[in-house]
Scaffold this active site. Structure first.
Site, PDB file in Angstrom:
ATOM      1  N   ARG A 136       0.839  -1.468   0.004  1.00  0.00           N
ATOM      2  CA  ARG A 136       0.010   0.242  -0.103  1.00  0.00           C
ATOM      3  C   ARG A 136       0.648   1.267  -0.087  1.00  0.00           C
ATOM      4  O   ARG A 136       0.271   2.213  -0.472  1.00  0.00           O
ATOM      5  CB  ARG A 136      -0.854  -0.119   1.092  1.00  0.00           C
ATOM      6  CG  ARG A 136      -2.240  -0.650   0.761  1.00  0.00           C
ATOM      7  CD  ARG A 136      -3.381  -0.680   2.147  1.00  0.00           C
ATOM      8  NE  ARG A 136      -2.910  -1.711   2.975  1.00  0.00           N
ATOM      9  CZ  ARG A 136      -3.254  -1.759   4.166  1.00  0.00           C
ATOM     10  NH1 ARG A 136      -3.916  -0.755   4.775  1.00  0.00           N
ATOM     11  NH2 ARG A 136      -2.892  -2.640   5.186  1.00  0.00           N
TER      12      ARG A 136
ATOM     13  N   GLU B 274       5.290  -6.455  17.535  1.00  0.00           N
ATOM     14  CA  GLU B 274       4.817  -6.877  18.896  1.00  0.00           C
ATOM     15  C   GLU B 274       4.339  -8.544  18.963  1.00  0.00           C
ATOM     16  O   GLU B 274       4.422  -8.988  19.849  1.00  0.00           O
ATOM     17  CB  GLU B 274       3.412  -6.069  19.253  1.00  0.00           C
ATOM     18  CG  GLU B 274       3.286  -6.024  20.500  1.00  0.00           C
ATOM     19  CD  GLU B 274       1.833  -4.897  20.475  1.00  0.00           C
ATOM     20  OE1 GLU B 274       1.658  -4.128  19.769  1.00  0.00           O
ATOM     21  OE2 GLU B 274       1.237  -4.847  21.794  1.00  0.00           O
TER      22      GLU B 274
HETATM   23  O1  LIG Z   1       2.638   1.902  11.789  1.00  0.00           O
HETATM   24  P1  LIG Z   1       2.192   0.190  11.552  1.00  0.00           P
HETATM   25  O2  LIG Z   1       1.838   0.126  12.940  1.00  0.00           O
HETATM   26  O3  LIG Z   1       3.563  -0.267  11.152  1.00  0.00           O
HETATM   27  O4  LIG Z   1       1.095   0.202  10.740  1.00  0.00           O
HETATM   28  C1  LIG Z   1       1.378   0.885   9.252  1.00  0.00           C
HETATM   29  C2  LIG Z   1       1.582  -0.304   8.189  1.00  0.00           C
HETATM   30  O5  LIG Z   1       0.391  -1.315   8.092  1.00  0.00           O
HETATM   31  C3  LIG Z   1      -0.016  -1.552   6.807  1.00  0.00           C
HETATM   32  O6  LIG Z   1       0.752  -2.214   6.265  1.00  0.00           O
HETATM   33  P2  LIG Z   1       0.395  -3.931   6.141  1.00  0.00           P
HETATM   34  O7  LIG Z   1       1.560  -4.547   7.175  1.00  0.00           O
HETATM   35  O8  LIG Z   1      -0.796  -4.321   6.428  1.00  0.00           O
HETATM   36  O9  LIG Z   1       1.161  -4.296   4.726  1.00  0.00           O
HETATM   37  P3  LIG Z   1       0.829  -3.816   3.179  1.00  0.00           P
HETATM   38  O10 LIG Z   1       2.091  -2.917   3.001  1.00  0.00           O
HETATM   39  O11 LIG Z   1       0.842  -5.100   2.445  1.00  0.00           O
HETATM   40  O12 LIG Z   1      -0.216  -3.016   3.112  1.00  0.00           O
HETATM   41  C4  LIG Z   1       0.409   0.005   6.323  1.00  0.00           C
HETATM   42  O13 LIG Z   1       0.570  -0.131   4.381  1.00  0.00           O
HETATM   43  C5  LIG Z   1       1.473   0.354   6.865  1.00  0.00           C
HETATM   44  O14 LIG Z   1       2.590   0.025   6.189  1.00  0.00           O
HETATM   45  N1  LIG Z   2      -6.388   0.845  10.952  1.00  0.00           N
HETATM   46  C1  LIG Z   2      -5.629   0.502  10.025  1.00  0.00           C
HETATM   47  N2  LIG Z   2      -6.277   0.680   8.507  1.00  0.00           N
HETATM   48  C2  LIG Z   2      -5.731   0.425   7.356  1.00  0.00           C
HETATM   49  N3  LIG Z   2      -4.342  -0.035   7.407  1.00  0.00           N
HETATM   50  C3  LIG Z   2      -3.974  -0.081   8.522  1.00  0.00           C
HETATM   51  N4  LIG Z   2      -2.517  -0.477   9.020  1.00  0.00           N
HETATM   52  C4  LIG Z   2      -2.418  -0.557  10.264  1.00  0.00           C
HETATM   53  N5  LIG Z   2      -3.520  -0.274  10.641  1.00  0.00           N
HETATM   54  C5  LIG Z   2      -4.439   0.202   9.811  1.00  0.00           C
END
Ligand SMILES: O=P(O)(O)OC[C@H]1O[C@H](OP(=O)(O)OP(=O)(O)O)[C@H](O)[C@@H]1O
Ligand SMILES: Nc1ncnc2[nH]cnc12
Length: 172
Positions: free
Chosen positions: A58, A95
């Site tokens: 993302r 975590e």
């Molecule tokens: O600040 P944090 O607690 O680390 O959370 C944020 C991360 O979580 C999501 O990624 P996800 O791990 O869902 O993977 P993705 O890149 O496949 O969307 C989002 O795109 C951020 O990279």
């Molecule tokens: N609340 C949330 N919504 C979408 N993406 C996320 N990645 C981590 N937390 C999230």
């Protein structure tokens, strides 16, 4: 433009207690998408960045158009095993268990000024480790930029040593 109207909040996804911020309605609205990326670009255009580095899936949706508008390069940090060349792997603890990010070894050069970009800042674990990876390769992080920030989850504190920019805020 009120970008919050373009972000869909889905309660209890992917599990109970998580308030999921779905950016797909924003992405499919051309005006909103362009406004969002141009706004982020305006916030970081004076930082002297030479490269946008973004974690995984993302992050790329924001990092790629941001790099394009700024006229600078883009480097994606991937899950292990998805890059064809020689890689540098950064292992880290979350975590609930461990994770890793991988980058081509020659993608980030020592001394380069880097913006770390992602679609969302929550606990900051992902961005923090992206930053650590960039620094391990000798580059300098000049800012961390996000479309969405969940302000109650501590991400900004974790990134306190870095200039952190977000466009849309929610508590969690
Ligand atoms: O600040 P944090 O607690 O680390 O959370 C944020 C991360 O979580 C999501 O990624 P996800 O791990 O869902 O993977 P993705 O890149 O496949 O969307 C989002 O795109 C951020 O990279
Ligand atoms: N609340 C949330 N919504 C979408 N993406 C996320 N990645 C981590 N937390 C999230």
């Amino acid at each position: 433009m009120d970008l919050k109207q373009k972000i869909r909040v889905i309660p209890d996804y992917p599990r109970e207690g998580i308030s999921y911020k779905d950016i797909t309605p924003l992405l499919r609205d051309g005006r909103a998408f362009r406004y969002a990326v141009q706004s982020l670009a305006a916030e970081c255009k004076n930082k002297g960045a030479e490269l946008v580095v973004c974690p995984k899936a993302r992050g790329l949706m924001i990092g790629a158009p941001l790099a394009y508008i700024l006229g600078i390069g883009l480097v994606v940090l991937r899950k292990p095993g998805q890059l064809p060349g020689e890689v540098f792997t950064w292992h880290y603890d979350l975590e609930f268990g461990g994770d890793a990010l991988e980058v081509h070894r020659d993608a980030i050069r020592p001394g380069q000024k880097v913006l770390v970009a992602d679609e969302l800042l929550a606990t900051g674990g992902t961005a923090y480790n992206a930053i650590r990876l960039v620094e391990e390769l000798g580059a300098e992080v000049v800012g961390a930029v996000f479309l969405i920030e969940l302000t109650g989850l501590g991400g900004r504190v974790k990134l306190r040593n870095y200039d952190t920019i977000s466009l849309v805020q929610y508590n969690y």
